[in-house]
Structures are given as C-alpha cells and as structure tokens.
Design a protein around this motif. Sequence first.
Motif, PDB file in Angstrom:
ATOM      1  N   LEU A 123      33.450  49.814  47.585  1.00  8.95           N
ATOM      2  CA  LEU A 123      34.808  49.337  47.316  1.00  8.95           C
ATOM      3  C   LEU A 123      35.275  49.650  45.905  1.00  8.95           C
ATOM      4  N   ARG A 124      36.480  50.144  45.799  1.00  7.09           N
ATOM      5  CA  ARG A 124      37.102  50.387  44.505  1.00  7.09           C
ATOM      6  C   ARG A 124      38.498  49.789  44.453  1.00  7.09           C
ATOM      7  N   THR A 125      39.294  50.096  45.455  1.00  8.68           N
ATOM      8  CA  THR A 125      40.647  49.533  45.504  1.00  8.68           C
ATOM      9  C   THR A 125      40.881  48.916  46.859  1.00  8.68           C
ATOM     10  N   MET A 126      41.774  47.972  46.895  1.00  8.10           N
ATOM     11  CA  MET A 126      42.114  47.292  48.148  1.00  8.10           C
ATOM     12  C   MET A 126      43.584  47.512  48.429  1.00  8.10           C
TER      13      MET A 126
ATOM     14  N   PRO B  43      45.294  45.962  52.126  1.00  6.07           N
ATOM     15  CA  PRO B  43      44.323  47.030  51.891  1.00  6.07           C
ATOM     16  C   PRO B  43      44.978  48.413  51.946  1.00  6.07           C
ATOM     17  N   ILE B  44      44.513  49.301  51.100  1.00  4.41           N
ATOM     18  CA  ILE B  44      44.961  50.693  51.113  1.00  4.41           C
ATOM     19  C   ILE B  44      43.790  51.507  51.655  1.00  4.41           C
TER      20      ILE B  44
ATOM     21  N   ASN C  99      42.005  42.415  41.851  1.00  4.46           N
ATOM     22  CA  ASN C  99      42.926  42.265  40.720  1.00  4.46           C
ATOM     23  C   ASN C  99      44.359  42.574  41.153  1.00  4.46           C
ATOM     24  N   LYS C 100      45.318  42.210  40.313  1.00  4.78           N
ATOM     25  CA  LYS C 100      46.735  42.450  40.614  1.00  4.78           C
ATOM     26  C   LYS C 100      47.035  43.922  40.863  1.00  4.78           C
ATOM     27  N   ASN C 101      46.301  44.811  40.171  1.00  4.23           N
ATOM     28  CA  ASN C 101      46.555  46.243  40.320  1.00  4.23           C
ATOM     29  C   ASN C 101      45.815  46.855  41.515  1.00  4.23           C
TER      30      ASN C 101
END
Length: 71
Positions: free
Chosen positions: A68-71, A9-10, A39-41
Amino acid sequence: MNVIHKARPIYRSNPPPKYPRIARIRGYQGEVMLDVLVNKNGTVGDLKVIKSSGYPLLDRAATTDGGLRTM
C-alpha cells in the motif's frame, strides 16, 4: 470539532503487492488484514497487520514498498 471525510480508494494507482517468488514456489497462500490510516493527501500514514497470513513473508509483502502507498 472533528470532521470525518470518506476516503475513496484509487485502485489504478495502488496495484496489489507483488507475490513473493519464494512464497509462490513454496505454495504459501494467505490473507493479510491491515489497519490503515490514510492521510489527507491519500498516502498511507500508518499501517498495522491486524490479522496475519500465517507467513511473515506474505505479511511483509503486503506492508512494504510493493504494498500500500496511496488510497
């Protein structure tokens, strides 16, 4: 052959969703459990509520634009 990669997680790029003002006023509290496909990105590919907070307003806040948007 399937390869499994560990996602990290970021947290700084993914702040918690904004608590809905009306939920705060009405005293709504709850915990939403989500099933997230990353996803991979690092973006969210699929997102499902697997345990509701009991308040659709809070569930939507956890799963929409502020969530949530990015992990």
